[in-house]
Design a protein around this motif. Structure first.
Motif, short mmCIF file in Angstrom:
data_model
loop_
_atom_site.label_atom_id
_atom_site.label_comp_id
_atom_site.label_asym_id
_atom_site.label_seq_id
_atom_site.Cartn_x
_atom_site.Cartn_y
_atom_site.Cartn_z
N CYS A 1 5.11 1.72 -6.85
CA CYS A 1 6.19 2.17 -5.98
C CYS A 1 6.68 0.80 -5.30
CB CYS A 1 5.67 3.08 -4.90
SG CYS A 1 4.95 4.47 -5.65
N GLY A 2 7.92 1.26 -4.85
CA GLY A 2 8.44 0.08 -3.86
C GLY A 2 8.46 -1.21 -4.44
N SER B 1 5.83 -3.03 -5.29
CA SER B 1 4.88 -3.31 -6.52
C SER B 1 5.64 -2.95 -7.63
CB SER B 1 3.66 -1.92 -6.56
OG SER B 1 3.00 -2.67 -5.16
N VAL C 1 0.26 -0.39 -10.54
CA VAL C 1 0.45 -1.85 -9.82
C VAL C 1 0.43 -1.21 -8.23
CG1 VAL C 1 1.88 -3.95 -9.14
CG2 VAL C 1 1.90 -2.92 -11.51
N GLN D 1 -0.71 -2.83 -4.35
CA GLN D 1 -1.24 -3.64 -3.31
C GLN D 1 -2.35 -3.03 -2.67
OE1 GLN D 1 -2.72 -5.43 0.01
NE2 GLN D 1 -1.48 -3.66 0.57
N SER D 2 -2.11 -1.91 -2.15
CA SER D 2 -3.39 -1.32 -1.26
C SER D 2 -4.26 -0.53 -2.22
CB SER D 2 -2.81 -0.05 -0.54
OG SER D 2 -2.12 0.86 -1.24
N GLY D 3 -3.85 -0.04 -3.49
CA GLY D 3 -4.67 0.54 -4.38
C GLY D 3 -4.93 1.96 -3.86
N THR E 1 -1.78 4.13 -2.67
CA THR E 1 -0.50 4.68 -2.38
C THR E 1 -0.58 6.27 -3.06
OG1 THR E 1 0.83 2.79 -2.17
CG2 THR E 1 2.06 4.59 -2.89
N THR F 1 1.30 6.82 -6.49
CA THR F 1 0.84 6.06 -7.71
C THR F 1 -0.66 6.67 -8.09
OG1 THR F 1 1.74 4.00 -6.59
CG2 THR F 1 0.13 3.74 -8.47
N ALA G 1 5.64 -5.43 5.58
CA ALA G 1 6.60 -5.49 4.31
C ALA G 1 5.68 -6.65 3.35
CB ALA G 1 7.77 -6.22 4.89
N SER G 2 5.71 -6.09 2.13
CA SER G 2 4.80 -6.66 1.34
C SER G 2 5.72 -7.91 0.94
CB SER G 2 4.88 -5.91 -0.08
OG SER G 2 4.00 -4.86 -0.04
N GLN H 1 1.50 -10.16 -7.44
CA GLN H 1 1.60 -9.31 -8.59
C GLN H 1 2.26 -9.85 -9.87
OE1 GLN H 1 3.35 -6.30 -6.11
NE2 GLN H 1 1.56 -4.99 -5.75
N LEU I 1 15.48 -4.05 -0.57
CA LEU I 1 14.42 -3.45 -0.01
C LEU I 1 13.90 -3.97 1.28
CD1 LEU I 1 12.32 -0.81 0.02
CD2 LEU I 1 10.97 -2.35 -1.23
N LYS I 2 13.79 -5.09 1.26
CA LYS I 2 13.27 -5.90 2.63
C LYS I 2 14.35 -5.96 3.62
CE LYS I 2 9.86 -6.31 1.83
NZ LYS I 2 8.96 -6.30 0.58
N GLU J 1 14.14 -2.43 5.01
CA GLU J 1 12.96 -2.21 5.67
C GLU J 1 12.35 -3.02 7.08
OE1 GLU J 1 9.39 -3.17 3.48
OE2 GLU J 1 8.10 -1.87 4.27
N ARG K 1 0.18 -3.41 9.00
CA ARG K 1 -0.02 -2.24 7.97
C ARG K 1 -1.31 -1.60 8.47
NH1 ARG K 1 1.50 -2.69 2.81
NH2 ARG K 1 2.33 -4.69 2.67
C1 F6R Z 1 7.87 -2.72 0.85
C2 F6R Z 1 6.37 -2.27 0.75
C3 F6R Z 1 6.44 -0.92 0.11
C4 F6R Z 1 5.22 -0.95 -0.86
C5 F6R Z 1 5.12 0.48 -1.33
C6 F6R Z 1 3.83 0.59 -2.52
O1 F6R Z 1 7.70 -3.95 1.53
O2 F6R Z 1 5.56 -2.67 1.21
O3 F6R Z 1 7.58 -0.56 -0.78
O4 F6R Z 1 5.42 -1.78 -1.75
O5 F6R Z 1 4.76 1.29 -0.45
O6 F6R Z 1 2.69 0.15 -1.85
P1 F6R Z 1 1.45 -0.19 -2.77
O7 F6R Z 1 1.63 -1.60 -3.50
O8 F6R Z 1 0.36 -0.69 -1.63
O9 F6R Z 1 1.07 0.65 -3.49
#
Ligand code: F6R
Length: 366
Positions: free
Chosen positions: A58-59, A61, A104, A106-108, A110, A113, A157-158, A165, A241-242, A245, A357
């Motif tokens: 998502c997003g 990722s 994929v 970041q947090s694992g 979401t 996902t 924001a990622s 990734q 997106l950035k 956001e 976050r």
């Molecule tokens: C954008 C952002 C979100 C995440 C999305 C997925 O800056 O942070 O779009 O990328 O919510 O989050 P993860 O990667 O944790 O599954």
């Protein structure tokens, strides 16, 4: 700790040279020209023999997956599809037993996902997790995986995790080509370019003052149109997106090839636009789009390879010049000014980029 930085977001943007080093540490041997991804070692044969690779996220990722898709296809000769996890579940996307499905995140953690993971699990395919959080649900519920090793991302924001990734997926693509003579030259070229990347990202961060000037021009606007094609397309999705956001500025990222199918109507003097033009197989088509846009009074900011300056300076007063690297890694450089632009527009608009976050409690469960 954010040290001398005013926000975690800018700290994490500036940490990206180190992020690439951390992702590659212990995995890439530049002298021997080899890549090892320990988390996949038991399953790499199965992945190479699979029928298809499906990547879900998502997003940001999801954008990282789009950024690497072309290279994974090129190096594996397997069909690779990339989907937004929620949409894949909504439409009950087809998955076969001999597919490999990569998640994929970041947090694992979401929810969308995870829901796609539960859906795929029932289909009996191999499940691979790419996360930045040891012990997260995705890392525990998949058959194997790769840890991004980007360090904790605190800004909401990622930024550095996009680069982590993307780099992990590049290493994955390289690994899939190992043992294939026909891919060796490309493999070596990419690996040698990867070695130079941390220093080149540091150089790219020096575009910050220019980005601040562009942010001044954009801060009171209501929309921004961004376009790119090929390897850089994911980055305009990410850049847009950035902006949405963190700066609450509406932005849309489109494929440059779609310009003539409608969006050209938006090009009028004063509409903020950004185009990415790189010296790759899309160059002539991107140049054509630049000519069409400027002929209609558009004044785009252009992110381009440094050596393209003489060809592009007559079309834009705002060229953001990138160091030279191989085509498939250019996105790791072109994302930097996009992150800086979003950050500085947000700051000038008085938006809170200080938000941090929320870290799910179970992320630390091993
Ligand atoms: C954008 C952002 C979100 C995440 C999305 C997925 O800056 O942070 O779009 O990328 O919510 O989050 P993860 O990667 O944790 O599954």
């Amino acid at each position: 700790m954010k040290g001398d930085y005013p926000t975690f977001m800018i700290k994490e943007i500036k940490e990206q040279p180190e992020t690439i080093v951390n992702v590659s540490r212990g995995r890439v041997n530049y002298d021997e020209s080899s890549v090892v991804l320990g988390g996949l070692s038991k399953h790499i044969g199965e992945i190479k023999r699979s029928r298809r690779i499906v990547i879900l996220g998502c997003g940001t990722s999801y954008h990282a997956a789009i950024a690497a898709r072309q290279l994974i296809e090129e190096m594996s000769d397997l069909p690779v599809t990339v989907d937004v996890a929620s949409d894949f579940v909504d439409r009950s996307g087809a998955i076969y037993r001999d597919d490999v499905v990569i998640f994929v995140s970041q947090s694992g953690e979401t929810a969308d996902t995870l829901s796609a993971l539960n859906y795929a699990k029932k289909r009996g395919c191999l499940l691979v997790g790419i996360t930045n959080t040891v012990g997260s649900t995705i890392s525990r519920e998949t058959d194997c995986g790769i840890h991004c090793n980007a360090g904790q991302e605190i800004g909401v924001a990622s930024t550095k995790t996009f680069s982590a990734q993307f780099t992990v997926l590049v290493l994955f693509a390289l690994l899939l080509s190992e043992g294939r003579f026909s891919k060796r030259k490309r493999y070596t070229e990419i690996l040698q370019s990867l070695k130079k990347l941390p220093a080149q990202i540091s150089e790219t961060l020096e575009l910050e003052d220019q980005c601040k000037k562009i942010a001044e021009l954009w801060k009171d606007k209501t929309s921004v149109l961004m376009m790119a094609r090929g390897y850089n397309f994911a980055n305009v999705l990410e850049g847009a997106l950035k902006l949405k956001e963190v700066a609450n500025l509406f932005a849309e990222g489109i494929l440059t090839g779609e310009l003539k199918h409608g969006p050209l109507a938006l090009v009028e003097h004063g509409l903020p636009m950004l185009m990415i033009v790189c010296d790759d197989n899309t160059f002539d088509k991107c140049m054509n789009a630049v000519q069409q846009v400027t002929a209609r009074g558009g004044n785009p900011v252009i992110i381009c390879d440094r050596h393209l300056k003489p060809k592009l300076e007559k079309f834009s007063q705002h060229l953001l010049l990138l160091p030279e690297t191989t085509d498939c890694l250019k996105g790791l450089l072109s994302v930097v000014p996009l992150q800086l632009l979003a950050y500085h527009v947000a700051t000038l608009r008085g938006h809170n980029v200080i938000a941090t976050r929320l870290i799910p409690l179970n992320c630390f469960r091993l």
